[in-house]
Every structure is written in structure tokens, then in C-alpha cells.
Design an enzyme around this catalytic site. Structure first.
Site, short mmCIF file in Angstrom:
data_model
loop_
_atom_site.label_atom_id
_atom_site.label_comp_id
_atom_site.label_asym_id
_atom_site.label_seq_id
_atom_site.Cartn_x
_atom_site.Cartn_y
_atom_site.Cartn_z
N SER A 131 0.88 -1.17 0.00
CA SER A 131 0.00 0.00 0.00
C SER A 131 0.91 1.21 0.00
CB SER A 131 -0.88 0.03 1.25
OG SER A 131 -1.53 1.29 1.39
N TYR A 144 -2.88 -0.45 10.45
CA TYR A 144 -2.71 -0.68 9.02
C TYR A 144 -1.39 -0.09 8.55
CZ TYR A 144 -3.79 -0.64 4.01
OH TYR A 144 -3.77 -0.82 2.65
#
Length: 254
Positions: A131, A144
Site C-alpha cells: 500500500s 494498518y
């Protein structure tokens, strides 16, 4: 691509979103694909659509069964399954533990099983869906962001350790992608990610471009390269900019 046609490919978290797009693209290029997802129905639906084999279950434990389904050899492994855990430093311990287990340790466990064969053959390809949060950081999502940094670090370690022995590693680092995970990010995602969100198929295209160029870092949003450079060049300025975004988000949420 010659490196893909006929290859045995495993894609985890492939019941939808980026994983399904990767599975479809690999199948279209002539690969023999195993579709993995925790949701057996979703895995079966994608597998039926593309003429692949569904192997549902925990991504951490799928390698041996997937290898059997492919006739004994996995050539390309896409560690795509992930969890978008929101929250701050005060998030529950189990939230942190789950994010670490899914976003990092699943990659470690898979590579432990795959590496002996790859190193013996002198060939293998490990694709990590990280990501942009792993390169930069995402507001409102400490578990995250931290674990995606870990996923990137592990992919880098694999590459620098084994590239001379034939292992190719790619780290996919998109910003917003129009998936269920983006929808679950709430107001933070709407502020930071939604305005430039892309379709999952664009992520698959970016990966295949990177494979053709033998390039580690895959940036479906090219502007992320500039953000990453700015972060490295002047960390305090970058942190101040991100803090302004954090304050804007807090104001909107309030």
C-alpha cells in the site's frame, strides 16, 4: 508475458478487489491460477469465471494445498490478502495482533514454504500487495500503516537477500483503489484516497509493467514517487504536511 504463460500462480485474497483483478490478468496471460480467499464462495466464483482452481482458507496456510493443485510447483506467489485495520495507538491489542498476523506474518509463513524450492531451482517470484501507506502512512489507521510498513520491509529484505539466487520480488503500493476496503476507510479515506482512486484492473496493469521491467516498486499512482521522495528529503516538512491533513480530518469529523 513469457514469464507468466504456463506458470503456476497463487493469488491470496482473490475473491474480489485487487486480488480478483490479479487472478484475472494472470489467467488471461496463460497462467495456471489458484484463487485463494477466506470466503469459499467468492473464491469459487472467481475461479469458475477464469478457469482457475479455488483453494479457500487462511492465506497463511494455503501454500502446500495450492502447490498440490498446481502439480507440485508454485512459480509466482501473490501475497495479496490484507486487512485494513483502522484506529490509533489506543486500538485494542487484538486489532494490532490481527493486522500484524494478516499483513506481515502471512507473507513470512508463505515464503518459508516457498523459498527452499525457489532457491533450489534458482527462480521464483514473490508479489507483495503493500500500500502507499507502507511507503508514506495513512491518517486514522495506525495498525494498518505500521503493518504495511512491515510488509514493505519484508519484501525489501527478501529482494536484497535472494535476488542473486533468482528470486524476483515486487511490492505493489497503490493509494485508493475502488474496493470494499476503500469503502470501509470512512471519512479518512474519503478525504485522502477517494479523490484519486483507481480501478483494481489498473493495479494489475501496473504490476505487469513492473514485471516486464524487472522493477521492485510498483506504483499504480505515479505521484506516490514524488511523495516518497519528499518524505525522504525533508521528513519534518512532510510530517507537518500530513499533520495538517490530520487536523483537517479531525475538523471534518468533529
Amino acid at each position: 508475458m513469457s514469464a507468466v504463460h504456463g506458470a503456476g500462480v497463487v493469488v491470496t485474497g482473490a475473491g474480489g478487489g485487487i486480488g480478483a483483478a490479479l487472478a484475472r490478468r494472470f489467467a488471461a496471460e496463460g497462467a495456471r491460477v489458484v484463487v485463494n480467499d477466506l470466503d469459499a464462495g467468492k473464491a469459487a466464483a472467481v475461479a469458475d469465471e477464469i478457469g482457475a482452481t479455488a483453494v479457500p482458507g487462511d492465506a497463511s496456510l494455503v501454500v502446500s494445498e495450492a502447490r498440490d493443485a498446481l502439480g507440485g510447483t508454485v512459480d509466482i506467489y501473490c501475497a495479496n490478502a490484507g486487512i485494513g485495520s483502522g484506529g490509533d495507538a489506543f486500538a485494542d491489542e487484538d486489532v494490532w495482533a490481527t493486522a500484524w498476523d494478516v499483513n506481515v506474518m502471512a507473507h513470512v509463513r508463505a515464503s518459508r514454504v516457498l523459498l527452499p524450492d525457489w532457491l533450489e531451482r534458482g527462480a521464483g517470484r514473490f508479489v507483495s500487495t503493500v500500500s502507499a501507506a507502507g511507503l508514506l502512512t495513512m491518517i486514522g489507521a495506525a495498525p494498518y500503516s505500521v503493518t504495511k510498513h512491515g510488509a514493505l520491509a519484508y519484501a525489501e529484505w527478501l529482494s536484497l537477500t535472494y535476488r542473486h539466487r533468482g528470486l524476483k520480488v515486487h511490492a505493489i503500493c497503490p493509494q485508493g483503489v475502488r474496493t470494499d476496503m476503500l469503502a470501509a476507510t470512512g471519512s479518512a479515506g474519503e478525504l485522502v484516497l477517494t479523490p484519486t482512486a483507481i480501478e483494481p484492473e489498473a493495479v494489475a496493469d501496473a504490476l505487469f509493467d513492473a514485471m516486464a521491467e524487472d522493477r521492485f516498486l510498483v506504483l499504480p499512482h505515479p505521484e506516490v514517487a514524488g511523495f516518497y521522495e519528499a518524505r525522504a528529503g525533508d521528513p519534518d516538512r512532510w510530517l507537518s504536511t500530513m499533520n495538517h491533513i490530520q487536523q483537517k480530518w479531525e475538523g471534518g469529523a468533529g
